[in-house]
Design an enzyme around this catalytic site. Sequence first.
Site, PDB file in Angstrom:
ATOM      1  N   GLU A   1      -5.736   6.857   1.492  1.00 30.41           N
ATOM      2  CA  GLU A   1      -4.642   7.827   1.487  1.00 30.41           C
ATOM      3  C   GLU A   1      -4.975   8.978   2.442  1.00 30.41           C
ATOM      4  O   GLU A   1      -5.631   9.940   2.034  1.00 30.41           O
ATOM      5  CB  GLU A   1      -4.438   8.395   0.078  1.00 30.41           C
ATOM      6  CG  GLU A   1      -3.992   7.393  -0.954  1.00 30.41           C
ATOM      7  CD  GLU A   1      -3.203   8.053  -2.070  1.00 30.41           C
ATOM      8  OE1 GLU A   1      -2.119   7.571  -2.364  1.00 30.41           O
ATOM      9  OE2 GLU A   1      -3.678   9.064  -2.631  1.00 30.41           O
TER      10      GLU A   1
ATOM     11  N   HIS B   1      -8.760  11.331  -6.228  1.00 26.63           N
ATOM     12  CA  HIS B   1      -7.586  11.601  -5.382  1.00 26.63           C
ATOM     13  C   HIS B   1      -7.850  12.851  -4.546  1.00 26.63           C
ATOM     14  O   HIS B   1      -8.511  13.781  -5.011  1.00 26.63           O
ATOM     15  CB  HIS B   1      -6.348  11.796  -6.273  1.00 26.63           C
ATOM     16  CG  HIS B   1      -5.072  11.785  -5.499  1.00 26.63           C
ATOM     17  ND1 HIS B   1      -4.653  12.853  -4.737  1.00 26.63           N
ATOM     18  CD2 HIS B   1      -4.133  10.813  -5.336  1.00 26.63           C
ATOM     19  CE1 HIS B   1      -3.502  12.536  -4.150  1.00 26.63           C
ATOM     20  NE2 HIS B   1      -3.165  11.315  -4.500  1.00 26.63           N
TER      21      HIS B   1
ATOM     22  N   SER C   1       3.404   8.670   1.617  1.00 27.74           N
ATOM     23  CA  SER C   1       4.803   8.592   2.072  1.00 27.74           C
ATOM     24  C   SER C   1       5.336   7.161   2.120  1.00 27.74           C
ATOM     25  O   SER C   1       6.087   6.791   3.037  1.00 27.74           O
ATOM     26  CB  SER C   1       4.960   9.279   3.440  1.00 27.74           C
ATOM     27  OG  SER C   1       4.680  10.657   3.316  1.00 27.74           O
TER      28      SER C   1
HETATM   29  P1  13P Z   1       3.349  10.371  -1.722  1.00 27.55           P
HETATM   30  O1  13P Z   1       3.801   8.956  -1.940  1.00 27.55           O
HETATM   31  O2  13P Z   1       4.208  11.393  -2.398  1.00 27.55           O
HETATM   32  O3  13P Z   1       3.126  10.664  -0.260  1.00 27.55           O
HETATM   33  O4  13P Z   1       1.924  10.523  -2.431  1.00 27.55           O
HETATM   34  C1  13P Z   1       0.953   9.603  -2.165  1.00 27.55           C
HETATM   35  C2  13P Z   1      -0.124   9.812  -3.162  1.00 27.55           C
HETATM   36  O5  13P Z   1      -0.804  10.812  -3.146  1.00 27.55           O
HETATM   37  C3  13P Z   1      -0.277   8.760  -4.195  1.00 27.55           C
HETATM   38  O6  13P Z   1      -1.478   8.941  -4.868  1.00 27.55           O
END
Ligand code: 13P
Length: 225
Positions: free
Chosen positions: A150, A101, A188
Amino acid sequence: MNKNLWVIANWKSNKTIREALDWVSYVGPKIPKIDPSADGLKVVVCPAFSALSEVKKAVAVGNYPLVVGSQDLSPYNVGAYTGEEAAPLLKDLVSLSIIGHSERRENFTETDEIVAQKVKRAVENNITPLVCVQGSDTLVSDGCKLVAYEPVFAIGTGNPDTPDNAEVVARGIKSLYGEDVEVLYGGSVTSENIKSFIDMENISGSLIGRASLNAEEFVKIITSL
Ligand code: 13P
């Protein structure tokens, strides 16, 4: 449904055991009863390590079609690695692990080499590695067939990428690493916008942070698919 649809809750460093159990008892009964090992909807929850074992028990007792995952695992095997969570120790608790991540790459200096080691440990222990990438130029390690795109600008900001751009990145990842790689979008995502992403041909679901913490919102996400 002709593709898998992954809906994965990444709680990050949140929720006590009590809070985690409240979430499971609210969400569990509301997930459509299909076998998570069959093709189709796969709902996964990734709690903090401290809540993993209680969440796993609650899911088993309730017989909920909820898969339990971890947010990380050790690049090392079992042994003298104080504080690490080795894959052979996790495999009784989780069947999936989020690896690489961007929050780990940024705050814990995790490199592509470390990510590759973690993927290897996961695969050796029958844990599905879900590797997070920031674009189609982030390396996807061998053995990884589940990838989450992401973009950092979209994480926790309320400013998601566009479904069209996410689709272009997903297409790019598949052309680089194989058509059998499943690509998810994260950043998001809410009950209001998830459909616009998963309707894209090459997007097979979503990795959800903030919106997954609220049990009611998470159920709305599932029911909006
Ligand atoms: P959010 O949904 O809070 O933007 O985070 C995304 C995320 O990092 C999931 O691993």
